[in-house]
Design an enzyme around this catalytic site. Structure first.
Site, PDB file in Angstrom:
ATOM      1  CB  THR A 163      18.450  37.158  24.975  1.00  0.00           C
ATOM      2  OG1 THR A 163      17.766  37.092  23.725  1.00  0.00           O
ATOM      3  CG2 THR A 163      17.503  37.605  26.060  1.00  0.00           C
TER       4      THR A 163
ATOM      5  CE1 TYR B  60      21.346  38.497  28.250  1.00  0.00           C
ATOM      6  CE2 TYR B  60      22.605  36.810  29.410  1.00  0.00           C
ATOM      7  CZ  TYR B  60      21.391  37.378  29.060  1.00  0.00           C
ATOM      8  OH  TYR B  60      20.225  36.816  29.530  1.00  0.00           O
TER       9      TYR B  60
ATOM     10  CB  ALA C  17      16.053  40.697  27.785  1.00  0.00           C
TER      11      ALA C  17
HETATM   12  N1  LIG Z   1      17.005  32.236  27.474  1.00  0.00           N
HETATM   13  C1  LIG Z   1      17.766  31.940  28.504  1.00  0.00           C
HETATM   14  O1  LIG Z   1      18.411  30.872  28.546  1.00  0.00           O
HETATM   15  C2  LIG Z   1      17.871  32.891  29.675  1.00  0.00           C
HETATM   16  C3  LIG Z   1      18.744  32.560  30.721  1.00  0.00           C
HETATM   17  C4  LIG Z   1      18.842  33.434  31.812  1.00  0.00           C
HETATM   18  C5  LIG Z   1      18.068  34.573  31.864  1.00  0.00           C
HETATM   19  N2  LIG Z   1      17.242  34.868  30.819  1.00  0.00           N
HETATM   20  C6  LIG Z   1      16.477  36.126  30.913  1.00  0.00           C
HETATM   21  O2  LIG Z   1      15.100  35.809  30.867  1.00  0.00           O
HETATM   22  C7  LIG Z   1      14.383  36.837  30.188  1.00  0.00           C
HETATM   23  C8  LIG Z   1      13.589  36.242  29.051  1.00  0.00           C
HETATM   24  O3  LIG Z   1      14.506  35.622  28.151  1.00  0.00           O
HETATM   25  P1  LIG Z   1      14.016  34.910  26.826  1.00  0.00           P
HETATM   26  O4  LIG Z   1      14.879  33.724  26.602  1.00  0.00           O
HETATM   27  O5  LIG Z   1      12.540  34.755  26.838  1.00  0.00           O
HETATM   28  O6  LIG Z   1      14.437  35.996  25.754  1.00  0.00           O
HETATM   29  P2  LIG Z   1      14.024  36.087  24.239  1.00  0.00           P
HETATM   30  O7  LIG Z   1      13.357  34.841  23.777  1.00  0.00           O
HETATM   31  O8  LIG Z   1      15.213  36.584  23.493  1.00  0.00           O
HETATM   32  O9  LIG Z   1      12.901  37.227  24.276  1.00  0.00           O
HETATM   33  C9  LIG Z   1      13.216  38.560  24.497  1.00  0.00           C
HETATM   34  C10 LIG Z   1      12.181  39.388  23.793  1.00  0.00           C
HETATM   35  O10 LIG Z   1      12.505  40.769  23.992  1.00  0.00           O
HETATM   36  C11 LIG Z   1      12.297  41.430  22.756  1.00  0.00           C
HETATM   37  N3  LIG Z   1      13.052  42.675  22.728  1.00  0.00           N
HETATM   38  C12 LIG Z   1      14.364  42.875  22.448  1.00  0.00           C
HETATM   39  N4  LIG Z   1      14.650  44.187  22.478  1.00  0.00           N
HETATM   40  C13 LIG Z   1      13.489  44.832  22.780  1.00  0.00           C
HETATM   41  C14 LIG Z   1      13.126  46.181  22.922  1.00  0.00           C
HETATM   42  N5  LIG Z   1      14.009  47.168  22.748  1.00  0.00           N
HETATM   43  N6  LIG Z   1      11.842  46.485  23.231  1.00  0.00           N
HETATM   44  C15 LIG Z   1      10.935  45.506  23.386  1.00  0.00           C
HETATM   45  N7  LIG Z   1      11.196  44.212  23.243  1.00  0.00           N
HETATM   46  C16 LIG Z   1      12.471  43.870  22.942  1.00  0.00           C
HETATM   47  C17 LIG Z   1      12.753  40.434  21.720  1.00  0.00           C
HETATM   48  O11 LIG Z   1      12.256  40.773  20.451  1.00  0.00           O
HETATM   49  P3  LIG Z   1      13.151  40.422  19.146  1.00  0.00           P
HETATM   50  O12 LIG Z   1      13.428  38.947  19.222  1.00  0.00           O
HETATM   51  O13 LIG Z   1      12.252  40.814  18.024  1.00  0.00           O
HETATM   52  O14 LIG Z   1      14.393  41.231  19.261  1.00  0.00           O
HETATM   53  C18 LIG Z   1      12.147  39.150  22.277  1.00  0.00           C
HETATM   54  O15 LIG Z   1      10.809  38.979  21.861  1.00  0.00           O
HETATM   55  C19 LIG Z   1      15.439  37.853  29.761  1.00  0.00           C
HETATM   56  O16 LIG Z   1      15.501  38.873  30.702  1.00  0.00           O
HETATM   57  C20 LIG Z   1      16.736  37.071  29.769  1.00  0.00           C
HETATM   58  O17 LIG Z   1      17.848  37.903  29.979  1.00  0.00           O
HETATM   59  C21 LIG Z   1      17.124  34.059  29.746  1.00  0.00           C
END
Ligand SMILES: NC(=O)c1ccc[n+]([C@@H]2O[C@H](COP(=O)([O-])OP(=O)(O)OC[C@H]3O[C@@H](n4cnc5c(N)ncnc54)[C@H](OP(=O)(O)O)[C@@H]3O)[C@@H](O)[C@H]2O)c1
Length: 288
Positions: A63, A126, A61
């Protein structure tokens, strides 16, 4: 069960990867961004052909909530359009599709927890892009799980809120943190195991999954410092109006997890309890 795990190196993806590898029931195929950029449709086709997944879990995602305000097209491409392509590809091969969404699809005007039926009204790009991803998922396949969650913390390479507070406590005596945003901090370990329970069922649809309880960013930060090692820093209160943010955020975004409770008969433990356990574990291993 063949599981394609996309975005396998992110905060949640890395925890899911760890749990999936421990469970013999699953054969997991982890793909990080360098192996599969989800914005490249032809790459999606190649990976689906190779892996032949039965379940697709998308943790990839865009993020960065602040950056999304200045590059909205990119956020929409990754969280919206690419989600559509993944959901369609899953449908074509008969795989279940799992998409993670966010409390930021809500506007925060409520003062009671948001249910799966509450009306989304995102305040920032977002949130808009994640809601678009939800809509595309629902349009593209019937066999989906949309899991809305919030304020993630846990192991992983990427710095989350907890890491940032700990890092700041080492260089600042006073850390100003916002008091007027209330949400549910959620431990990736609990979210990942709830996700794995969900995908074993055919109870498709939208679920809210967060740890029990609520906190302001301020109280969350206070807890982080009180449970981590000795430190001299203290958290001071600040109002979001005086904090330099370009993205608007909901004032209140606690999620109601009743649907998950009805299906599984349990709810995730209180975030405070889990934060304390998590911080004890990482400080014992001297990761900080
Ligand atoms: N973190 C939170 O507090 C939170 C809260 C609510 C919902 N969520 C949702 O939960 C899910 C997981 O979140 P998370 O915190 O684990 O996110 P994260 O740590 O930012 O991980 C997202 C991953 O997606 C990769 N990515 C970005 N663009 C991409 C692309 N075009 N193709 C393939 N991979 C790509 C990123 O790589 P790079 O880092 O190299 O760009 C990163 O490894 C997401 O859907 C997010 O919206 C998260």
């Amino acid at each position: 069960m063949r599981i394609l795990l996309i975005g396998s190196e992110g905060t949640l993806g890395s925890e899911l990867q760890r749990q999936l590898k421990q469970n013999k029931q699953y054969t997991v195929f982890p793909y990080h961004k360098k192996m599969l950029d989800i914005t490249l449709n032809e790459e999606i086709d190649k990976v689906f052909f190779k892996v032949k997944p039965q379940i697709v879990i998308n943790c990839a995602a865009y993020t960065d909530v602040e950056k999304a305000e200045v590059e909205p097209a990119k956020a929409i491409l990754v969280n919206g359009t690419a989600t559509k392509n993944l959901a369609e590809a899953s449908d074509k091969v008969g795989a279940i599709f799992v998409y993670f969404s966010t409390d930021y699809i809500f506007d925060g005007e409520q003062n009671v927890p948001y249910t799966e039926k509450s009306k989304p009204n995102p305040l920032n790009v977002y949130g808009e892009s994640k809601w678009l991803g939800e809509k595309y998922t629902i349009e593209s396949t019937a066999r989906y799980f949309i899991i809305r969650t919030s304020w993630l913390f846990g192991r992983g390479e990427k710095k989350d809120f907890v890491d940032k507070i700990v890092d700041l406590s080492e260089i600042q005596r006073e850390i100003p943190v916002i008091t007027d945003q209330i949400g549910s901090p959620t431990y990736t370990m609990d979210l990942a195991s709830a996700t794995l329970a969900l995908i074993l069922t055919n109870n498709f649809g939208i679920y809210h999954i967060v740890n029990k309880g609520a906190a302001s960013r301020y109280t969350f930060a206070q807890d982080v410092l009180s449970y981590s090692k000795e430190h001299a820093a203290h958290i001071s209160m600040i109002d979001s109006k005086v904090y330099p943010h370009s993205a608007r955020r909901p004032k209140y975004s606690v999620l109601d997890c009743q649907r998950f409770l009805d299906v599984f008969g349990y709810e995730l433990p209180n975030w405070r309890e889990r934060l304390s356990q998590y911080l004890k574990e990482v400080s014992t291993k001297k990761e900080w």
